[in-house]
Write a protein that holds these residues in place. Structure first.
Motif, short mmCIF file in Angstrom:
data_model
loop_
_atom_site.label_atom_id
_atom_site.label_comp_id
_atom_site.label_asym_id
_atom_site.label_seq_id
_atom_site.Cartn_x
_atom_site.Cartn_y
_atom_site.Cartn_z
N PRO B 10 0.83 -1.20 0.00
CA PRO B 10 0.00 0.00 0.00
C PRO B 10 0.88 1.26 0.00
N ARG B 12 2.56 4.38 1.23
CA ARG B 12 2.85 4.59 2.65
C ARG B 12 2.80 6.05 3.09
N PRO B 159 0.51 2.40 6.21
CA PRO B 159 -0.15 2.86 4.99
C PRO B 159 -0.69 4.28 5.19
#
Lengths: 270, 460
Positions: B10, B12, B159
Motif C-alpha cells: 500500500p 505509505r 499505509p
C-alpha cells in the motif's frame, strides 16, 4: 557405544528434556494474556470450555472441519501413537499380562498384547507415510514445509519402523518384556546393567532407544512443543465470557407507541 | 511506487503524515536493530504471540481456510507462512534451535527486505481469524499480524490510509474528518429525508446533556451508508429513547486497533469515556462497525485507564432483545427482495453477535437465505482490518481478496434476478463490498442490517 546409549545417554536425555520443556513453558508463562481474544461462540460455563478442550484434544474437532484429508492422517497417527505409548507402559510393567485384569488367561493376554502392538504399530507407520507423502505432493503443504518438518517425520518413521520390525520379526530381531523391564528398573534405581544383558546386546532395541532419545532431546526445541502449545493457545482463546444484559435505560416502547412518537400529528405514518 | 521487489504494498505515509501520529520514522540504517528491539519487547509481553511462534507444526490446514491465499495463491499469504515472515526472525534471535541450526529450522537474519515483506504481507491480511478457527491448536495468526503492524508503526511504516485516519481521529474525533457542524448538518438533512421517505418526524440529538443512551455510529455512515444512520435513528425514535450522538467521538471504528494498539487506539477509547461522562449517559450502544465493535467490546476493558461504569452493547444486541420480547412491531413484507447475510468476521468470530444478527434479520425480511459457510466459519469480505486501498495495484488485490466471498454470495442465488440484497452490517465490509459486488457482477445491493430494521418498523 551401546553402553553409552543405554546407560549414560538416558540421564542426559532426561535432563535436556525436562529442563528444556520447563525453560520453554517458563518463557510462555512470563508473557501475559494482554487483551481478551476469546473466540466466538463464547462458552458460558467452564464445563463448556472443558468440552471444547476435550473435543479438540481427543477428536481434533477444528481440524475435522477445516481440513478433512489431513484430519484422517493426523488423527490416526496420534491415536496410534497414544495407544502404542500406553501399550509400552502397561505391557512392559505387566510383562504382557495386562489383559488378565480383563479376565483373559496369561497366554492369551500376551497374544493380545502382541496383536494390538502390531496393529497400532502398522497403523502409525501407515499414517506417518501418508503424512510424509502429503508434504511432498500437495502444493500448499509443500509451500509451508521446511527441512526440519521432513526430518521430524523421518525420525518418527525410523522409530516406528524399527519398533514394527522388532514386533513382526520377534524371534530374529525382537526382545522379550522381561529384559526391557529389567532395563527400565535398573535405570530408575541408578543401577548399571551387566555388559552382556539382552537390552544392551539386541541391536534393534538399542537403535530404537537411541532414536527415541534423540526425539526427546529435540522435543523442547522443536514443533513437538505443540503438545503443550495447543493447551496454552486454547487457554487464551477458549474462555468464559458473560454478556452485559440487554435492554435500554428508561425505555418504554408501549408508552412511546401509545404516545405516537415520530408520527406527525394529523396525518398517518407508513 | 507501491511495489517492492515484486511485492504489492500500500502507498505509505510520508514522514509528515507520521509526525501527525507522533512517530519519527526510523532511518534505514537503524531499522533492523530497532525492529529486533521492538520484537523482543512484544514477545516478552504477548503470550498469544509467543505460542503462535513456538507451537505451529506447519500442517497447512490454515492455507485453504484463508481467503487471501485462495484469492492470490501467493504462498506467503498462507497464514502460517505469513507468520513465518516474523517467525524466521524470532527463531534466529530468540531461540536456541534458530541460533544453532539456522537454515534447518528456517531461521533467517533480519534485513530491510524482511521488513518490506512484513509491510507487504501484514497489510494483505484481514485479521479475520478464520485461521484461528481452523487451526487444530487455535493459533491466532491475527495476533502475529498485530505485532508485525505495531513494529512497523514504531519504525514509521504505516499505509497512508491508516495514518491519515489515525490523525483525523485525534484532530476531529472521527475517521472521516467531519467537524461538528458537518455532523449536525448531515443529521438534519437525514431527518428531513426520513420525514419525506418514511413519514416519521424525528431528530438526531447531538451532544444532548443528560441523555440515557450514547449511540456511537460509524463516521462512514454520515457519508456512505446513510440508511444505516437512518435505521438507527428510526429505531431509537420508535422506542422513545433519550439518546444522543457525541460529536467528540462520532466514530464506532478504531483504526488504532489495526496499526497501533497503544496510543492511537487508547486515544479513541479515552474520547469515548470522556463523552460518556460529560453527557451523563447510562449505557453506550455501538453502531454497525466490525473491527470497531471488537475493539470496543473486547479491548476497552483492558485499554481504559480508569473504571468504565457504563455497560456497552451493540445495537443489534438491543434490537434482538426487543424482538425476542415482542416489543417491536416489524413488517417483513416491506423488505421483500431476497437477502443474504454476510457475517462480518469481527462479529462472528470475535464478538459472538451472529445469533442476534439472525434474530433481527428473520424478523425484518421475507426471503432470508443463509450463506455457507457462515457464522464462526464466515469468510471475510476481503477488506477486513481496513485494507481498503484504492491505488491501482492494491485495488486489483482487493478484487482477488473478495473472490471467495463473491463465490459464496453467488451460490446463495439472491442476485440471480439482479435484485438481491447482500446485508453486510459493518462499515469496512460495506466499503469493500460496494465496489466489489460490481467487479464480480453479483446482482446485489449492499445494505446494513439496521437499514432493513428501519424500513420494516410499523409506526401505527
Amino acid at each position: 557405544m551401546s553402553y553409552f546409549i543405554m546407560q549414560i545417554m538416558p540421564y542426559i536425555t532426561l535432563v535436556v528434556f525436562t529442563f528444556g520443556v520447563l525453560f520453554r513453558l517458563g518463557r510462555w508463562a512470563g508473557s501475559r494474556i494482554v487483551h481478551n481474544i476469546t473466540l466466538a461462540p463464547f462458552p458460558q460455563r467452564n464445563s463448556q470450555v472443558l468440552g471444547i478442550f476435550a473435543a479438540e484434544a481427543i477428536f481434533f474437532r477444528s481440524l475435522f472441519s477445516s481440513d478433512r484429508t489431513l484430519w484422517v492422517g493426523a488423527w490416526l497417527m496420534h491415536i496410534a501413537l497414544f495407544s502404542v505409548i500406553g501399550g509400552h507402559i502397561v505391557g512392559i510393567y505387566t510383562l504382557g499380562e495386562e489383559f488378565i485384569y480383563l479376565g483373559l488367561s496369561s497366554d492369551l493376554s500376551k497374544e493380545m498384547s502382541a496383536l494390538l502392538g502390531v496393529t497400532f504399530g502398522i497403523l502409525m507407520l501407515a499414517a506417518l507415510v501418508y503424512l510424509l507423502i502429503r508434504r511432498f505432493t500437495i502444493t500448499k503443504v509443500k509451500a509451508v514445509t521446511g527441512p526440519s518438518d521432513y526430518l521430524m517425520l523421518i525420525l518418527l518413521l525410523a522409530i516406528v519402523t524399527i519398533g514394527d520390525i522388532m514386533r513382526v520379526f520377534e524371534h530374529q530381531f525382537g526382545i522379550d518384556y522381561a529384559p526391557v523391564k529389567d532395563f527400565v528398573a535398573h535405570l530408575i534405581m541408578l543401577k548399571p546393567l551387566p555388559l552382556d544383558h539382552l537390552a544392551l546386546t539386541t541391536p534393534f532395541f538399542v537403535l530404537h532407544i537411541f532414536f527415541v532419545q534423540i526425539l526427546l532431546m529435540l522435543f523442547p526445541f522443536s514443533k513437538l512443543m505443540h503438545v503443550f502449545g495447543m493447551f496454552a493457545n486454547r487457554w487464551i482463546i477458549n474462555r468464559v465470557y458473560k454478556e452485559p444484559a440487554p435492554g435500554l435505560p428508561n425505555v418504554d416502547i408501549a408508552a412511546a407507541r401509545q404516545a405516537g412518537i415520530g408520527v406527525p400529528s394529523g396525518e398517518g405514518g407508513v | 511506487m507501491p511495489t517492492y521487489k515484486d511485492m504489492v504494498q500500500p502507498v505509505r505515509a510520508t514522514e509528515n503524515d507520521m509526525k501527525k501520529i507522533h512517530i519519527d520514522p526510523t532511518p534505514d540504517d537503524q531499522k533492523c536493530d530497532k525492529a529486533l528491539q521492538y520484537l523482543d519487547e512484544m514477545r516478552k509481553k504477548f503470550r498469544s504471540f509467543v505460542t503462535a511462534m513456538e507451537s505451529c507444526v506447519k500442517c497447512g490446514a490454515c492455507a485453504e481456510n484463508c481467503h487471501t491465499y485462495l484469492g492470490t495463491k501467493d504462498p506467503n499469504n498462507i497464514p502460517t507462512n505469513r507468520a513465518e515472515l516474523i517467525r524466521k526472525i524470532y527463531k534466529r534471535y530468540f531461540t536456541l534451535e534458530g541460533r544453532w541450526f539456522g537454515k534447518l529450522v528456517g531461521a533467517e537474519d533480519i534485513s530491510l527486505d524482511v521488513i518490506e515483506q512484513w509491510y507487504s504481507y501484514f497489510y494483505q491480511c484481514s485479521e479475520c481469524r478464520r485461521c484461528a478457527r481452523s487451526c487444530p491448536f487455535g493459533i491466532d495468526t491475527c495476533e502475529v499480524t498485530f505485532v508485525g503492524r505495531q513494529i512497523l508503526h514504531w519504525l514509521g511504516i504505516v499505509p497512508k490510509l491508516h495514518a491519515s485516519v489515525g490523525a483525523a481521529m485525534e484532530k476531529v474525533g472521527n475517521h472521516t474528518n467531519l467537524p461538528k457542524p458537518g455532523l449536525v448538518d448531515t443529521l438534519e438533512f437525514l431527518a428531513d429525508d426520513i420525514l419525506e421517505e418514511f413519514g416519521v418526524e424525528m431528530t438526531f440529538p447531538v451532544d444532548k446533556p443528560n441523555s440515557d443512551i450514547l449511540y456511537i455510529p460509524s463516521s462512514a455512515d454520515f457519508l456512505l451508508n446513510e440508511y444505516t444512520l437512518k435505521g438507527a435513528g428510526l429505531f431509537f425514535s420508535y422506542i422513545g429513547a433519550n439518546w444522543t450522538i457525541p460529536s467528540i467521538v462520532a466514530e464506532a471504528g478504531n483504526f488504532g486497533y489495526l496499526f497501533d494498539q497503544r496510543f492511537t487506539q487508547r486515544h479513541n477509547v479515552m474520547r469515548l469515556l470522556d463523552a460518556a461522562q460529560n453527557l451523563g449517559v447510562k449505557k453506550i450502544v455501538w453502531g454497525e462497525c466490525g473491527h470497531g465493535w471488537r475493539a470496543a467490546k473486547m479491548y476497552i476493558p483492558t485499554m481504559a485507564d480508569r473504571p468504565v461504569p457504563w455497560p456497552i452493547t451493540h445495537i443489534h444486541d438491543e434490537v434482538a432483545y426487543y424482538i425476542n420480547t415482542n416489543q417491536l412491531k416489524l413488517d417483513p413484507t416491506k423488505n421483500s427482495k431476497p437477502v443474504t447475510l454476510h457475517d462480518p468476521c469481527n462479529y462472528a468470530r470475535a464478538c459472538d453477535l451472529q445469533e442476534n444478527l439472525r434474530t433481527v434479520m428473520k424478523a425484518s425480511v421475507v426471503d432470508f437465505r443463509e450463506m455457507t459457510p457462515n457464522k464462526d466459519w464466515t469468510f471475510c469480505c476481503g477488506g477486513g482490518s481496513g485494507i481498503l486501498f484504492d491505488d491501482p495495484e492494491m485495488y486489483q488485490r482487493r478484487i482477488q481478496l473478495s473472490a471467495k466471498k463473491a463465490e459464496l454470495v453467488r451460490a446463495t442465488g439472491v442476485g440471480a434476478d439482479g435484485n438481491g440484497i447482500l446485508c453486510a452490517p459493518c462499515s469496512i465490509c460495506k466499503a469493500q463490498l460496494y465496489p466489489m459486488v460490481e467487479e464480480h457482477k453479483l446482482g446485489v445491493e449492499v445494505k446494513g442490517l439496521i437499514d432493513l430494521v428501519g424500513k420494516a418498523l410499523v409506526w401505527k
